[in-house]
Design a protein around this motif. Structure first.
Motif, PDB file in Angstrom:
ATOM      1  N   UNK A  88      38.129 -21.190  27.063  1.00 45.60           N
ATOM      2  CA  UNK A  88      37.428 -20.988  26.013  1.00 45.60           C
ATOM      3  C   UNK A  88      38.124 -20.945  24.860  1.00 45.60           C
ATOM      4  N   UNK A  89      38.027 -21.718  23.504  1.00 46.75           N
ATOM      5  CA  UNK A  89      38.579 -21.749  22.420  1.00 46.75           C
ATOM      6  C   UNK A  89      38.043 -20.639  21.527  1.00 46.75           C
ATOM      7  N   UNK A  90      38.968 -19.788  20.709  1.00 42.34           N
ATOM      8  CA  UNK A  90      38.478 -19.092  19.747  1.00 42.34           C
ATOM      9  C   UNK A  90      38.229 -19.801  18.440  1.00 42.34           C
ATOM     10  N   UNK A  91      37.168 -19.649  17.869  1.00 45.95           N
ATOM     11  CA  UNK A  91      36.448 -19.997  16.634  1.00 45.95           C
ATOM     12  C   UNK A  91      36.305 -19.002  15.645  1.00 45.95           C
ATOM     13  N   UNK A 160      43.100 -12.533  15.132  1.00 49.01           N
ATOM     14  CA  UNK A 160      42.149 -13.009  15.880  1.00 49.01           C
ATOM     15  C   UNK A 160      40.954 -11.987  16.179  1.00 49.01           C
ATOM     16  N   UNK A 161      39.994 -11.945  15.494  1.00 42.91           N
ATOM     17  CA  UNK A 161      39.013 -10.828  15.578  1.00 42.91           C
ATOM     18  C   UNK A 161      37.776 -11.500  15.118  1.00 42.91           C
ATOM     19  N   UNK A 162      36.411 -10.708  15.442  1.00 35.66           N
ATOM     20  CA  UNK A 162      35.406 -11.688  15.252  1.00 35.66           C
ATOM     21  C   UNK A 162      35.069 -12.737  15.691  1.00 35.66           C
ATOM     22  N   UNK A 163      34.528 -13.713  14.887  1.00 36.43           N
ATOM     23  CA  UNK A 163      34.348 -15.240  15.534  1.00 36.43           C
ATOM     24  C   UNK A 163      33.487 -15.100  16.618  1.00 36.43           C
TER      25      UNK A 163
END
Length: 305
Positions: A88-91, A160-163
């Motif tokens: 899975x990619x983080x967006x 890298x937080x939220x999203x």
């Protein structure tokens, strides 16, 4: 007899030293004779001297750059790692999965979270990069016009937080992926970083430009062999920084993409991902673009055996 044994051993040692010295002197004399004869047969040209060869080797070794080697880490999930391939990619909030010109999803291949990676000179200290390539048989690479490759890089300057995490959708029958299996593509592979130094590939444009100055002079092939042996000691694998790996000659040369000399990410072929016939893939960019955090002109390129 016991007293004679140390004497015989000493005589044996001296004989071996004399033999080694004679062999070395004979080799030197043979080399000088070959150089002299070659120079007589090639008026106006000089064979490559030992001093010149040593200077070239020292030049090559001086090109060493810091790099991060990325190795699979099965202790954690891909989405929990500072670097990953697949999964899975983080967006971030407001980001969408990149599409190709036909409106189809690109293939997510890697993610880097610089805040959790060791610091690397010239690279961001924080921020997240996501790498996407095409789903055609060339994975979006354009070997004729490299800057028109179909890759997309998503850059988020913050942590890298939220999203949200978004998994890859199943491939259509005509679409292709470099991942070795659907499970690896869906789950991804966590990568751990190790700091190292890297040298250019023996097929790099930097090495080719320097060695081409030697022409066909006697000794040029020996220098080339020495550089090849040194380059074979490089650590293979996925990499940030350092230099790209090649299975074929470097597509860059003086005046032709030679300013794309930053390896943003190199992806090798392994048990999880495969580029053609055991190839090497690379995302290259200009240092000035990296300094501006402008990832719109990154070149995606790969070659294979």
């Amino acid at each position: 007899m016991g007293r004679r044994r140390p004497l015989l051993q000493e005589l044996g040692r001296l004989w071996r030293e004399l033999t080694d010295d004679f062999r070395y002197a004979a080799d030197e004399a043979r080399t000088e004779w070959r150089r002299g004869k070659w120079e007589m047969d090639h008026p106006g040209q000089k064979a490559v001297s030992d001093a010149e060869a040593d200077e070239i080797i020292e030049w090559y070794q001086s090109l060493a750059r810091p790099a991060l080697m990325l190795r699979p880490d099965d202790r954690i999930a891909a989405t929990e790692a500072p670097a990953q391939i697949g999964g899975p990619v983080w967006l971030a909030e407001g980001e969408q999965w990149p599409l190709d010109p036909d409106g189809k999803r690109l293939e997510f291949v890697a993610q880097l979270d610089f805040r959790r990676l060791p610091r690397l000179a010239g690279f961001p200290e924080t921020g997240v990069l996501r790498f996407f390539v095409g789903r055609d048989e060339l994975f979006g690479a354009n070997w004729d016009v490299p800057e028109q490759s179909g890759c997309r890089i998503l850059w988020h300057p913050g942590p890298l937080s939220g999203g949200r995490l978004e998994p890859p959708l199943p491939l259509d029958p005509e679409e292709m992926s470099p991942f070795q299996s659907e499970s690896l593509r869906a789950d991804g592979v966590a990568l751990a970083a190790t700091e190292t130094y890297d040298l250019p590939d023996a097929d790099s444009f930097q090495v080719d430009a320097r060695l081409s100055q030697l022409g066909d002079r006697l000794g040029a092939s020996e220098v080339q062999d020495q550089i090849f042996e040194l380059s074979e000691e490089r650590q293979g694998g996925h990499c940030v920084g350092g230099y790209p790996m090649f299975t074929q000659p470097d597509f860059r040369r003086a005046g032709y993409y030679d300013d794309y000399d930053v390896l943003l990410l190199g992806l090798t072929s392994d048990e999880a991902i495969m580029w053609g016939d055991v190839g090497e893939a690379m995302f290259l960019m200009r240092q000035a673009d990296l300094d501006r955090r402008d990832f719109s002109r990154v070149i995606f390129y790969w070659d294979c055996y």
